[in-house]
Design a protein around this motif. Structure first.
Motif, PDB file in Angstrom:
ATOM      1  N   PRO A  11       0.957  -1.307   0.092  1.00 53.68           N
ATOM      2  CA  PRO A  11       0.078  -0.064   0.155  1.00 53.68           C
ATOM      3  C   PRO A  11       0.866   1.333  -0.182  1.00 53.68           C
ATOM      4  N   ASP A  12       1.992   1.161   0.406  1.00 60.94           N
ATOM      5  CA  ASP A  12       2.999   2.432   0.517  1.00 60.94           C
ATOM      6  C   ASP A  12       3.783   2.764  -0.810  1.00 60.94           C
ATOM      7  N   GLY A  13       3.506   1.973  -1.586  1.00 57.23           N
ATOM      8  CA  GLY A  13       4.076   1.986  -2.959  1.00 57.23           C
ATOM      9  C   GLY A  13       5.451   1.106  -3.129  1.00 57.23           C
ATOM     10  N   THR A  14       5.918   0.375  -2.109  1.00 59.37           N
ATOM     11  CA  THR A  14       7.232  -0.124  -1.898  1.00 59.37           C
ATOM     12  C   THR A  14       6.746  -1.691  -2.853  1.00 59.37           C
ATOM     13  N   GLU A  15       7.694  -2.095  -3.502  1.00 65.92           N
ATOM     14  CA  GLU A  15       7.386  -3.353  -4.102  1.00 65.92           C
ATOM     15  C   GLU A  15       8.493  -4.428  -3.675  1.00 65.92           C
ATOM     16  N   ALA A  16       7.861  -5.517  -3.781  1.00 67.82           N
ATOM     17  CA  ALA A  16       8.671  -6.922  -3.226  1.00 67.82           C
ATOM     18  C   ALA A  16       8.591  -8.135  -4.088  1.00 67.82           C
ATOM     19  N   ASN A  17       9.908  -8.631  -4.412  1.00 68.93           N
ATOM     20  CA  ASN A  17       9.739  -9.919  -5.177  1.00 68.93           C
ATOM     21  C   ASN A  17       9.398 -11.032  -4.313  1.00 68.93           C
ATOM     22  N   CYS A  18       8.611 -12.064  -4.492  1.00 69.84           N
ATOM     23  CA  CYS A  18       8.353 -13.005  -3.766  1.00 69.84           C
ATOM     24  C   CYS A  18       8.440 -14.333  -4.372  1.00 69.84           C
ATOM     25  N   TYR A  19       8.495 -15.383  -3.764  1.00 66.27           N
ATOM     26  CA  TYR A  19       8.978 -16.722  -4.225  1.00 66.27           C
ATOM     27  C   TYR A  19       8.007 -17.922  -3.951  1.00 66.27           C
ATOM     28  N   PHE A  28      -3.950 -18.317  -7.677  1.00 65.43           N
ATOM     29  CA  PHE A  28      -4.647 -17.693  -6.568  1.00 65.43           C
ATOM     30  C   PHE A  28      -4.320 -16.020  -6.961  1.00 65.43           C
ATOM     31  N   PHE A  29      -3.510 -15.723  -7.705  1.00 66.82           N
ATOM     32  CA  PHE A  29      -3.207 -14.319  -8.159  1.00 66.82           C
ATOM     33  C   PHE A  29      -3.407 -14.144  -9.430  1.00 66.82           C
ATOM     34  N   VAL A  30      -3.814 -12.896  -9.901  1.00 64.05           N
ATOM     35  CA  VAL A  30      -3.819 -12.245 -11.377  1.00 64.05           C
ATOM     36  C   VAL A  30      -2.911 -10.977 -11.402  1.00 64.05           C
ATOM     37  N   ALA A  31      -1.934 -11.212 -12.335  1.00 63.10           N
ATOM     38  CA  ALA A  31      -1.258 -10.042 -12.500  1.00 63.10           C
ATOM     39  C   ALA A  31      -1.897  -8.812 -12.816  1.00 63.10           C
ATOM     40  N   GLY A  32      -1.676  -7.695 -12.237  1.00 59.38           N
ATOM     41  CA  GLY A  32      -2.212  -6.503 -12.313  1.00 59.38           C
ATOM     42  C   GLY A  32      -3.484  -6.341 -11.324  1.00 59.38           C
ATOM     43  N   GLN A  33      -3.763  -7.187 -10.601  1.00 65.10           N
ATOM     44  CA  GLN A  33      -5.142  -7.456  -9.980  1.00 65.10           C
ATOM     45  C   GLN A  33      -4.732  -6.608  -8.591  1.00 65.10           C
ATOM     46  N   ARG A  34      -5.541  -5.790  -7.864  1.00 66.94           N
ATOM     47  CA  ARG A  34      -5.439  -5.446  -6.547  1.00 66.94           C
ATOM     48  C   ARG A  34      -6.208  -6.349  -5.648  1.00 66.94           C
ATOM     49  N   TYR A  35      -5.830  -6.545  -4.325  1.00 68.16           N
ATOM     50  CA  TYR A  35      -6.468  -7.430  -3.437  1.00 68.16           C
ATOM     51  C   TYR A  35      -6.450  -6.767  -2.054  1.00 68.16           C
ATOM     52  N   ALA A  36      -7.455  -6.675  -1.335  1.00 67.28           N
ATOM     53  CA  ALA A  36      -7.505  -6.093  -0.046  1.00 67.28           C
ATOM     54  C   ALA A  36      -6.499  -6.905   0.648  1.00 67.28           C
ATOM     55  N   LEU A  37      -5.857  -6.201   1.568  1.00 62.48           N
ATOM     56  CA  LEU A  37      -4.660  -6.727   2.478  1.00 62.48           C
ATOM     57  C   LEU A  37      -4.959  -8.218   3.157  1.00 62.48           C
ATOM     58  N   ARG A  79       2.342  -3.833   8.934  1.00 61.71           N
ATOM     59  CA  ARG A  79       2.474  -2.581   8.690  1.00 61.71           C
ATOM     60  C   ARG A  79       1.223  -1.912   8.314  1.00 61.71           C
ATOM     61  N   PHE A  80       0.290  -2.462   7.716  1.00 62.71           N
ATOM     62  CA  PHE A  80      -0.614  -1.827   6.976  1.00 62.71           C
ATOM     63  C   PHE A  80      -1.828  -2.374   7.632  1.00 62.71           C
ATOM     64  N   ALA A  81      -1.916  -3.189   8.624  1.00 58.98           N
ATOM     65  CA  ALA A  81      -3.180  -3.822   9.081  1.00 58.98           C
ATOM     66  C   ALA A  81      -4.101  -2.937   9.724  1.00 58.98           C
ATOM     67  N   VAL A  82      -3.597  -1.830  10.111  1.00 57.60           N
ATOM     68  CA  VAL A  82      -4.507  -0.481  10.808  1.00 57.60           C
ATOM     69  C   VAL A  82      -5.484  -0.038   9.756  1.00 57.60           C
ATOM     70  N   ASP A  83      -5.056  -0.011   8.390  1.00 55.43           N
ATOM     71  CA  ASP A  83      -5.983   0.774   7.117  1.00 55.43           C
ATOM     72  C   ASP A  83      -6.854  -0.359   6.702  1.00 55.43           C
ATOM     73  N   PRO A  84      -8.011  -0.121   7.049  1.00 52.71           N
ATOM     74  CA  PRO A  84      -8.907  -1.004   6.480  1.00 52.71           C
ATOM     75  C   PRO A  84      -9.244  -0.992   4.791  1.00 52.71           C
ATOM     76  N   GLN A  85      -8.530   0.196   4.264  1.00 52.69           N
ATOM     77  CA  GLN A  85      -8.623   0.200   2.857  1.00 52.69           C
ATOM     78  C   GLN A  85      -7.354  -0.123   2.120  1.00 52.69           C
ATOM     79  N   ALA A  86      -6.375  -0.740   2.893  1.00 55.26           N
ATOM     80  CA  ALA A  86      -5.406  -1.345   2.542  1.00 55.26           C
ATOM     81  C   ALA A  86      -5.381  -2.207   1.299  1.00 55.26           C
ATOM     82  N   GLU A  87      -4.641  -2.100   0.313  1.00 57.99           N
ATOM     83  CA  GLU A  87      -4.662  -3.118  -0.918  1.00 57.99           C
ATOM     84  C   GLU A  87      -3.191  -3.281  -1.294  1.00 57.99           C
ATOM     85  N   VAL A  88      -3.130  -4.482  -1.860  1.00 53.98           N
ATOM     86  CA  VAL A  88      -1.823  -5.123  -2.458  1.00 53.98           C
ATOM     87  C   VAL A  88      -2.073  -5.491  -3.927  1.00 53.98           C
TER      88      VAL A  88
END
Length: 94
Positions: A11-19, A28-37, A79-88
């Motif tokens: 949600p803060d704009g930082t990116e992470a590479n995951c394995y 489980f995921f679609v590229a370009g899609q946003r998901y609620a945290l 870090r983002f759990a307090v924001d109910p609107q947080a999306e990844v």
């Protein structure tokens, strides 16, 4: 066993590479899609556990890298759990 990487934007704009030790993450995921945290974390948890179990079925032991990745995702999400609107955003699946 084919691995898959996925890039996420927090949600803060930082990116992470995951394995993932398995391509199951693509179910489980679609590229370009946003998901609620909370949805993102739930999907990641399920996908990475399935991937780890696939490693166990093939090699006789769980995938510690998948479980480490999950721990990193869960820690970052706190870090983002307090924001109910947080999306990844899932930026890409590789």
């Amino acid at each position: 066993m084919p691995v898959m990487h996925f890039k996420v934007q927090w949600p803060d704009g930082t990116e992470a590479n995951c394995y993932s030790p398995s391509t199951v993450v693509g179910e489980f995921f679609v590229a370009g899609q946003r998901y609620a945290l909370s949805d993102f974390v739930k999907r990641a948890r399920e996908a990475l556990h399935i991937g780890s179990e696939r490693v166990r079925e093939k090699y006789g032991f769980a995938c510690s890298a998948a479980l480490d990745q999950l721990a990193q995702i869960e820690e970052a999400a706190l870090r983002f759990a307090v924001d109910p609107q947080a999306e990844v955003k899932v930026v890409e699946l590789l």
